[in-house]
Design a protein around this motif. Structure first.
Motif, short mmCIF file in Angstrom:
data_model
loop_
_atom_site.label_atom_id
_atom_site.label_comp_id
_atom_site.label_asym_id
_atom_site.label_seq_id
_atom_site.Cartn_x
_atom_site.Cartn_y
_atom_site.Cartn_z
N ASN A 67 1.10 -1.15 0.49
CA ASN A 67 0.09 0.08 0.03
C ASN A 67 1.01 0.79 -0.04
OD1 ASN A 67 -2.87 -1.66 -0.28
ND2 ASN A 67 -1.98 -1.52 2.51
N LEU A 68 2.09 1.58 -0.41
CA LEU A 68 3.42 2.53 -0.14
C LEU A 68 3.46 3.20 -1.46
CD1 LEU A 68 5.35 1.03 3.44
CD2 LEU A 68 3.68 2.68 3.17
N GLY A 69 2.52 3.46 -1.98
CA GLY A 69 2.06 3.65 -3.57
C GLY A 69 3.31 4.04 -3.43
N PHE A 70 3.89 4.79 -3.51
CA PHE A 70 5.24 6.07 -3.40
C PHE A 70 6.76 5.43 -2.70
CE2 PHE A 70 1.43 8.89 -4.14
CZ PHE A 70 2.63 10.22 -5.00
N LEU A 71 6.38 4.84 -2.75
CA LEU A 71 8.02 4.31 -2.41
C LEU A 71 9.06 3.74 -3.39
CD1 LEU A 71 8.65 2.90 0.35
CD2 LEU A 71 8.32 0.37 -0.31
N ARG A 72 9.80 4.26 -3.37
CA ARG A 72 11.24 3.35 -4.45
C ARG A 72 11.94 2.73 -3.90
NH1 ARG A 72 10.19 9.82 -4.84
NH2 ARG A 72 12.62 9.95 -4.40
N PHE A 73 12.39 2.37 -2.67
CA PHE A 73 13.63 2.01 -2.13
C PHE A 73 12.83 1.71 -1.30
CE2 PHE A 73 17.07 2.00 0.67
CZ PHE A 73 18.59 2.26 -0.39
N LEU A 74 13.06 0.24 -1.06
CA LEU A 74 13.05 -0.74 0.68
C LEU A 74 14.21 -1.23 0.20
CD1 LEU A 74 11.21 -1.86 2.68
CD2 LEU A 74 10.28 -3.05 0.77
N SER A 75 14.95 -1.62 1.89
CA SER A 75 16.23 -1.63 2.41
C SER A 75 15.73 -2.96 3.73
CB SER A 75 16.70 -1.10 2.49
OG SER A 75 18.46 -2.35 2.65
N LEU A 76 15.34 -4.24 3.51
CA LEU A 76 14.88 -4.87 4.56
C LEU A 76 16.28 -6.17 4.93
CD1 LEU A 76 11.20 -5.32 4.67
CD2 LEU A 76 13.20 -3.70 6.19
N SER A 77 17.40 -5.65 4.20
CA SER A 77 19.06 -6.71 3.86
C SER A 77 19.02 -7.21 5.60
CB SER A 77 19.35 -6.13 3.31
OG SER A 77 19.60 -6.20 1.94
N SER A 85 17.79 -9.78 1.22
CA SER A 85 19.00 -10.29 1.29
C SER A 85 18.96 -10.67 2.75
CB SER A 85 20.07 -10.34 0.41
OG SER A 85 21.05 -8.89 0.71
N THR A 86 19.80 -12.14 2.53
CA THR A 86 20.59 -12.16 4.33
C THR A 86 19.25 -11.49 5.82
OG1 THR A 86 22.29 -11.70 3.65
CG2 THR A 86 21.70 -11.97 5.89
N ASN A 87 17.60 -12.63 4.84
CA ASN A 87 17.11 -13.17 5.82
C ASN A 87 17.07 -13.93 6.17
OD1 ASN A 87 15.44 -10.19 7.02
ND2 ASN A 87 15.86 -9.77 4.95
N LYS A 88 15.18 -14.65 6.13
CA LYS A 88 15.65 -15.95 7.00
C LYS A 88 14.01 -16.38 5.65
CE LYS A 88 16.80 -16.29 10.95
NZ LYS A 88 16.51 -16.19 12.48
N PHE A 89 13.64 -15.39 4.35
CA PHE A 89 11.90 -15.58 3.82
C PHE A 89 12.00 -16.79 2.83
CE2 PHE A 89 12.29 -10.82 3.47
CZ PHE A 89 11.51 -11.01 3.80
N SER A 90 11.20 -17.47 3.06
CA SER A 90 11.38 -18.69 2.30
C SER A 90 10.22 -18.90 1.15
CB SER A 90 10.79 -20.05 3.15
OG SER A 90 9.67 -19.86 3.97
N GLY A 91 9.72 -20.21 0.32
CA GLY A 91 8.71 -19.78 -0.53
C GLY A 91 9.12 -19.42 -1.94
N VAL A 92 8.05 -19.38 -2.54
CA VAL A 92 8.40 -19.15 -3.89
C VAL A 92 8.83 -17.05 -4.09
CG1 VAL A 92 7.37 -19.40 -6.73
CG2 VAL A 92 7.06 -20.69 -4.49
N LEU A 129 17.38 -10.57 -3.30
CA LEU A 129 17.19 -11.56 -2.75
C LEU A 129 17.98 -12.53 -2.37
CD1 LEU A 129 14.28 -12.16 -5.04
CD2 LEU A 129 14.46 -10.51 -3.28
N SER A 130 19.19 -12.51 -2.36
CA SER A 130 20.16 -13.56 -1.86
C SER A 130 20.39 -13.81 -0.63
CB SER A 130 21.71 -13.52 -2.66
OG SER A 130 21.91 -12.03 -1.66
N LEU A 131 21.23 -15.05 -0.14
CA LEU A 131 20.82 -15.65 0.97
C LEU A 131 19.39 -15.68 2.39
CD1 LEU A 131 24.05 -13.85 2.28
CD2 LEU A 131 23.99 -16.09 2.11
#
Length: 174
Positions: free
Chosen positions: A99-109, A133-140, A156-158
């Motif tokens: 819903n953050l429609g103006f978001l241009r940069f997202l960093s949660l590494s 990258s470098t989280n514990k995300f799983s799935g497709v 999306l690595s690691l």
């Protein structure tokens, strides 16, 4: 000047003071709603699924544009950057990020976020940089990330993801 005129002048000054105070507070609350209730609500939903001391500033004592890791546009007061890498975040990424429609940069590494990457990221047509990258995300890997037509960098690595990055990413339409 007699005492009646002095009292009425004093009363007039008090009245004008309260009018100015009222108009100022109305303007502030209106500008907060204009600057944007959807973003405010979405950030609170994101916080509700994450535990971290880094998000203690995410409360109603400050405008959301002043929260740690949040950057808003200069004029529109909409969230344009969310940078929370290496903040000890645990939990999962809320679908409300879409819903953050103006978001241009997202960093949660470099955190400990888990679960699937929300399909709703595909709604972020202004998104240029996505670092998960470098989280514990799983799935497709969500196929509809390819709808982020301005995406320049995808990291999306690691993680524990399966599948491949959609071919459409980085290619221009014919």
């Amino acid at each position: 000047m007699n005492s009646k005129q002095l009292i009425s002048s004093s009363s007039l000054i008090h009245f004008l003071f309260y009018v100015v105070l009222f108009l100022t507070s109305t303007t502030i609350s209106t500008s907060y709603a204009d600057g944007n209730d959807t973003d405010h609500h979405s950030l609170l939903e994101i916080k509700s699924m994450i535990t971290s001391e880094a998000l203690t500033s995410w409360n109603n004592s400050l405008h959301f544009c002043d929260w740690i890791g949040v950057t808003c546009g200069k004029w529109e007061k909409r969230v344009t950057r969310l940078k929370l890498n290496s903040q000890g975040l645990e939990g999962s990424l809320s679908p409300h990020v879409g819903n953050l429609g103006f978001l241009r940069f997202l960093s949660l590494s470099n955190n400990s976020l888990q679960g699937t990457i929300p399909q709703e990221l595909g709604r972020l047509s202004s998104l240029q940089f996505l670092y998960l990258s470098t989280n514990k995300f799983s799935g497709v890997i969500p196929v509809n990330i390819s709808k982020c037509s301005n995406l320049e960098t995808l990291s999306l690595s690691l993680n524990d993801l399966v599948g491949s990055i959609p071919k459409e990413i980085g290619s221009s339409p014919n």
